[in-house]
Structures are given as structure tokens and as C-alpha cells.
Scaffold this active site. Structure first.
Site, PDB file in Angstrom:
ATOM      1  N   CYS A   1       0.924  -1.051  -0.068  1.00 48.13           N
ATOM      2  CA  CYS A   1       0.110  -0.055  -0.067  1.00 48.13           C
ATOM      3  C   CYS A   1       0.826   1.238   0.050  1.00 48.13           C
ATOM      4  O   CYS A   1       0.714   2.067  -0.921  1.00 48.13           O
ATOM      5  CB  CYS A   1      -0.988   0.136   1.369  1.00 48.13           C
ATOM      6  SG  CYS A   1      -1.807   1.305   1.652  1.00 48.13           S
TER       7      CYS A   1
ATOM      8  N   HIS B   1      -1.958   7.058   4.957  1.00 45.78           N
ATOM      9  CA  HIS B   1      -0.881   5.980   4.912  1.00 45.78           C
ATOM     10  C   HIS B   1       0.465   6.223   4.166  1.00 45.78           C
ATOM     11  O   HIS B   1       0.952   5.238   3.684  1.00 45.78           O
ATOM     12  CB  HIS B   1      -1.917   4.416   4.163  1.00 45.78           C
ATOM     13  CG  HIS B   1      -1.350   3.515   4.890  1.00 45.78           C
ATOM     14  ND1 HIS B   1      -0.874   2.149   4.305  1.00 45.78           N
ATOM     15  CD2 HIS B   1      -0.965   3.298   6.231  1.00 45.78           C
ATOM     16  CE1 HIS B   1      -0.791   1.294   5.261  1.00 45.78           C
ATOM     17  NE2 HIS B   1      -0.774   1.840   6.336  1.00 45.78           N
TER      18      HIS B   1
END
Length: 275
Positions: free
Chosen positions: A76, A127
Site C-alpha cells: 500500500c 497511509h
């Protein structure tokens, strides 16, 4: 490419980073960058997936489809860093999932467009750095001072952001007696629930919904926020970083399917597809 499109919007004085040329061309378009989280290559219907995705199928049929446009990383955080900067993620300061952060001086898509007078908004999963040193944002992590890099300090003027993952349905809740952290159903939550712990935060680092978290499908929650932002600005960059179908996936009411996990994963895709 996206950088080329950005350059095409530059006024005659060129790309300025100090706001001196903060006026996009009258015909300059808005940009929407939509990202699914952990979606497999074969999950979409048009790629032979087991779950129906009619909106994505229609987009693949009617739009320009890039069959060899690969993610910069199999995980990610580095992928997000590369997408925002156009650089290899390691050069942009993000080395692996949950490792590193987007540097303050890094030249990025929101920075370039904001300098041209665009409104810039981030919606969903960030993130590429933590939102604060402590864990007030609810990711369940320890104190971390070195990787503080929230989107509102990385050239996003509007935020509807989370630090990490969220359940794909009833995003602020989880079953009180959850047997695992991977999947469950909306019925499990309705029977008895406890707070998930994480929340959405805005550009002033305040909880967006106060004491009441959003209800329903999380992909729709993200999309609605992004669409409201786009409707309020003539020229805008909206990064819609959906949580689905990253775990935990949640089966919405009435979701068909086989196993409990298939109903939950299929439900996450069913919510993501129209968003």
C-alpha cells in the site's frame, strides 16, 4: 500522463511553487485520482473476476484502458507515495507498508496543482505517514514521532482522511464479539457493536463527524465527500483513496454469495464499484 496534463494547465509564466501564478487556464479541467486498496488484478468483472463490477466494466469499455500501467509496489504505502510524486517510492521516503513518510519538501501532484490555483482535497486512506505522533487517530499503534506527515501538511487544502484501514461497511463499528479482524457482516454489527477506533479527520485535524461516525457503505462515504468537494470548486484535484476491498471487509445487508468471507469481500466490491 498526469504530469503532462498538469504542465498543460500552466499559465504563460510557467509552473510557480510560490503561488505567483495561481490562476489555472479558463479551460483547465479538474482531476480525480481514485484508488482501490488491495484489490486484486483479477477481481474486476471485465478481468474475469467472480464478483460483478458493472460500473468498472463500463469504464473499462468506454474509457482509455492502460493494460501495462503497473503499480509501483505490491503493497500500500509505497504505491501511494509513487502515485502522488511520480517517483520511486524509496526516493520519496516511503519504503514499505507503514514505513517512512512523504517528506515535507517533496514535490507532488497536489503541490503542483495548488500552486496553479487548484483546490486540492484528500478523501479516504492516507497511509504515507501518520497523522500525529500519538495514536489519537485510532490506528492502534505506538507513539511515533519520526513519521508525522498528515495530508493537510502535504498540500491538501481539504481533507476527509483516515490514517489507515477502516471496515468497508459501518466504518466506525465492529462486532463486540468479533471472531476475527478480517471479515464480518452488517448483521453482526447490528446485533451488538463496539467502536472500531479510527475516524475521519479534516484539514484542521478535527474529527469530521464528531462523536457520531458515518453509517452505511464506506466507499459511498468517501465518494460523497469527494463529490461534494468537486461540486464546490471550479478547478480541483480530488484524491479518493478508498479503503475497500482491504480487510476488514463487511457483508452489507442482503449480500448474496457463498462463504461468509465471499459475501463480505463481494459486498466490499459491490460498494466500491458504483462509488
Amino acid at each position: 500522463t498526469l504530469p503532462a496534463l498538469v504542465r498543460a494547465q500552466e499559465p504563460p509564466c510557467g509552473l510557480a511553487t510560490d503561488g505567483a501564478c495561481a490562476r489555472p487556464r479558463p479551460d483547465a479541467p479538474s482531476f480525480v485520482v481514485a484508488v482501490a486498496d488491495d484489490m486484486g488484478h483479477g477481481d474486476a468483472g471485465y478481468l474475469g473476476g467472480r464478483f460483478p463490477t458493472p460500473a468498472l466494466d463500463r469504464l473499462a469499455r468506454d474509457a482509455v484502458r492502460l493494460d501495462t500501467f503497473y503499480a509501483a509496489s505490491p503493497v500500500c504505502s509505497p504505491t501511494r507515495a509513487s502515485l502522488l510524486t511520480g517517483r520511486h517510492a524509496a526516493r520519496a521516503g516511503v519504503h514499505d507498508a507503514n514505513q517512512g513518510h512523504l517528506p515535507e519538501g517533496e514535490y507532488s501532484l497536489p503541490r503542483a496543482l495548488r500552486a496553479l490555483g487548484y483546490a486540492t482535497g484528500h478523501f479516504g486512506k492516507w497511509h504515507v505517514g501518520v497523522l500525529s505522533a500519538d495514536d489519537k487517530h485510532g490506528s492502534g499503534r505506538s507513539f511515533q514521532e519520526t513519521d508525522v506527515a498528515p495530508p493537510w501538511e502535504r498540500d491538501f487544502s481539504a481533507c476527509f482522511s483516515t490514517e489507515a484501514r477502516m471496515p468497508t461497511y459501518e466504518p466506525g463499528r465492529m462486532p463486540r464479539a468479533a471472531r476475527n479482524q478480517r471479515f464480518w457482516s452488517a448483521a453482526d454489527v447490528a446485533a451488538d457493536w463496539k467502536p472500531w477506533g479510527a475516524h475521519y479527520w479534516n484539514a484542521t485535524d478535527d474529527r469530521v463527524h464528531g462523536a457520531v461516525d458515518p453509517r452505511g457503505d464506506d466507499s459511498k462515504v468517501v465518494a460523497d465527500a469527494a463529490l461534494a468537494f468537486l461540486g464546490a470548486h471550479a478547478r480541483a484535484l480530488a484524491v479518493a483513496a478508498f479503503h475497500a476491498p482491504h480487510l476488514p471487509v463487511v457483508a452489507p445487508p442482503g449480500q448474496p454469495g457463498g462463504s461468509a468471507f465471499d459475501r463480505a469481500y463481494g459486498g466490499a466490491l459491490a460498494g466500491l464499484d458504483p462509488a
